[in-house]
Enzyme design. Structure first.
Site, PDB file in Angstrom:
ATOM      1  N   SER A  66     -11.232  -5.017   2.804  1.00 52.24           N
ATOM      2  CA  SER A  66      -9.993  -4.309   2.509  1.00 52.24           C
ATOM      3  C   SER A  66      -9.171  -4.091   3.772  1.00 52.24           C
ATOM      4  CB  SER A  66     -10.316  -2.958   1.863  1.00 52.24           C
ATOM      5  OG  SER A  66      -9.134  -2.291   1.504  1.00 52.24           O
ATOM      6  N   SER A  70      -5.257  -0.447  -3.061  1.00 54.57           N
ATOM      7  CA  SER A  70      -5.892   0.829  -2.771  1.00 54.57           C
ATOM      8  C   SER A  70      -6.962   0.523  -1.734  1.00 54.57           C
ATOM      9  CB  SER A  70      -6.507   1.420  -4.037  1.00 54.57           C
ATOM     10  OG  SER A  70      -6.944   2.735  -3.790  1.00 54.57           O
ATOM     11  N   GLU A  71      -6.883   1.156  -0.559  1.00 56.27           N
ATOM     12  CA  GLU A  71      -7.665   0.682   0.576  1.00 56.27           C
ATOM     13  C   GLU A  71      -9.165   0.936   0.449  1.00 56.27           C
ATOM     14  OE1 GLU A  71      -5.248   2.971   0.823  1.00 56.27           O
ATOM     15  OE2 GLU A  71      -5.778   4.601   2.214  1.00 56.27           O
ATOM     16  N   ASN A  72      -9.567   1.672  -0.592  1.00 56.29           N
ATOM     17  CA  ASN A  72     -11.009   1.798  -0.826  1.00 56.29           C
ATOM     18  C   ASN A  72     -11.587   0.552  -1.496  1.00 56.29           C
ATOM     19  OD1 ASN A  72      -9.352   2.825  -2.957  1.00 56.29           O
ATOM     20  ND2 ASN A  72     -11.182   3.571  -3.987  1.00 56.29           N
ATOM     21  N   ASN A 104       0.857  -1.188   0.000  1.00 61.41           N
ATOM     22  CA  ASN A 104       0.000   0.000   0.000  1.00 61.41           C
ATOM     23  C   ASN A 104       0.892   1.238   0.000  1.00 61.41           C
ATOM     24  OD1 ASN A 104      -1.531   2.304   1.286  1.00 61.41           O
ATOM     25  ND2 ASN A 104      -3.183   0.793   1.114  1.00 61.41           N
TER      26      ASN A 104
END
Lengths: 234, 208
Positions: free
Chosen positions: B87, B45-47, B23
């Protein structure tokens, strides 16, 4: 039981009350239930607490509910893309509870799964841990976070069948499934409703058990940060 | 000459190992993607995405496809999508090998501050607290001093923390430092930077 309604207003009829807790899906302006937000604006329901990762922008998404002062408190991980939000927050008109993003998502998921609390390493030793129960597991500290049990969930998906089975599209999925799960009642808005049997059961992202009411509509889907590369770089 | 932004990003890319899921934060960390070379690195991508691709060509922007900075991006042949709970499940669960993040301050015990300046506009921690608590390795990339010339590598952080004792390695314009027992250990000096210069620019305790 019929889940499909003709409009956002009809789908929310009888569900809204002042002071209620609403969980909303979306990340930034991506995958937000824009039609249901508009309908809540029209309803005039006030003193709302809204659990949502972000708070929209001025004049769009949850920003509309801020403009009309219908929100009393936000539970979010990242805000402030929104001048009206910051004005209300700094003047003390709006309460804000910061949640680490993963903690917020898990609080929603846990609430939807009947789990009233869980322990996480996130936020240990920070302001987020203040006042929270600390417990050691394997010699390490964890803090307790509570599940969110919302009165109402509002979410956006790409497709649904008429039984409420949902399919999301790309990163517009984000908080929508956990937000949907944690509400006593969940209303979903989608781009297309298809007859049952049209979706492959193996491709359903959120089973219809979580979705009580459903509308189809046109979405603006505004882009917050348009970033591109030039063709010749290919 | 101390390293510039791109050299710091290139040095940070050397930290990544073939096969890692990683990340990248906003700012200099984003540039790290340009320097991974032939290594098989999957960006999270943490979304809700693994396998983040570059910005789209003009006209190909998709409002349903953004990164954690809300920028339009593209998918790759390896891409998968998931919800925010999953996530952060993979983040908290230690499945992400490393996070490369910017910082306002880092302390000699690995404390990290990068989300809040009291008295200034606070926008929130987003996913930063979850990332530093959960991923395998936390690598900070930042300038050694702030714009007033004050060291950002401190004995103790003065700003509210993002995580306590979470940083493993610090890459600055002056060199590379590891968080070890008792303080920081110099791993590498930037080209043309002497050990004395690095020590003089560092408030934190440096151990051998």
């Amino acid at each position: 039981m019929k889940k499909v309604y003709g409009s956002a207003d009809e789908a929310l009829d009888g569900l809204l009350s002042d002071g209620m807790l609403i969980a909303a899906g979306g990340f930034g302006l991506c995958g937000i239930p824009e039609l249901l937000i508009d309908a809540i604006v029209k309803s005039g329901a006030k003193d709302l607490t809204v659990a949502s990762n972000n708070a929209g922008v001025d004049g769009f998404g949850l920003g509309k509910l801020l403009d009309t002062r219908q929100i009393k408190k936000m539970m979010s991980s990242y805000v402030g893309e929104n001048a009206e939000f910051m004005r209300q927050y700094l003047s003390g008109e709006l309460e804000l509870e910061f949640n680490p993003q993963g903690t917020l998502a898990e609080r929603m998921r846990a609430g939807g799964c009947g789990i009233p609390g869980f322990y996480t390493k996130t936020g240990v030793g920070t302001v987020i841990a203040e006042g929270k129960d600390v417990k050691q597991f394997g010699g390490e500290d964890y803090i307790m976070e509570e599940g969110i049990f919302a009165d109402l969930s509002i979410v956006k998906a790409w497709k649904a069948d008429d039984t409420g089975n949902l399919i999301f599209r790309k990163t517009a999925r984000n908080f929508n499934p956990p937000a949907a799960m944690c509400g006593k009642i969940c209303v979903a808005e989608v781009e297309e409703i298809v007859p049952r049997g049209s979706l492959d059961p193996d491709h359903i992202h959120l089973p219809g058990i979580y979705v009580h009411r459903l509308i189809q509509g046109e979405h603006e889907k505004r882009i917050e940060q348009r970033t591109v590369r030039k063709r010749e770089e290919a | 000459m101390p390293w510039d932004r791109n050299q710091m990003a290139a040095r940070a890319a050397d930290e990544l190992e073939d096969g890692w899921y990683v990340n990248l934060g906003i700012g200099i960390p984003t540039l790290v993607a340009n320097y991974v070379g032939d290594k098989d690195i999957t960006l999270q991508s943490e979304n809700g995405m693994l396998g983040m691709g570059p910005f789209p060509f003009e006209g190909d922007e998709d409002p349903d496809l953004i990164n954690a900075g809300k920028q339009t991006i593209t998918e790759l042949s390896r891409t998968s999508y998931f919800d925010s709970a999953q996530s952060f499940g993979m983040i908290r669960g230690g499945k992400i090998a490393a996070a490369i993040l910017g910082a306002m301050e880092v302390a000699e015990n690995g404390d990290l501050a990068n989300w809040m300046i009291p008295g200034k506009l606070v926008k929130g921690m987003g996913g930063a607290m979850d990332l530093v608590a959960g991923v395998g390795r936390v690598i900070v990339v930042m300038d050694h001093a702030n714009k007033h010339g004050v060291s950002k590598v401190l004995k103790e952080c003065t700003l509210p923390l993002t995580g306590k004792g979470v940083v493993d390695r610090i890459i600055t314009n002056l060199g590379v430092l590891d968080v070890v027992e008792g303080g920081l250990k110099i791993v590498e000096l930037a080209d043309g930077v002497s050990e004395d210069e690095l020590r003089a620019a560092t408030e934190a305790k440096i151990v051998d």
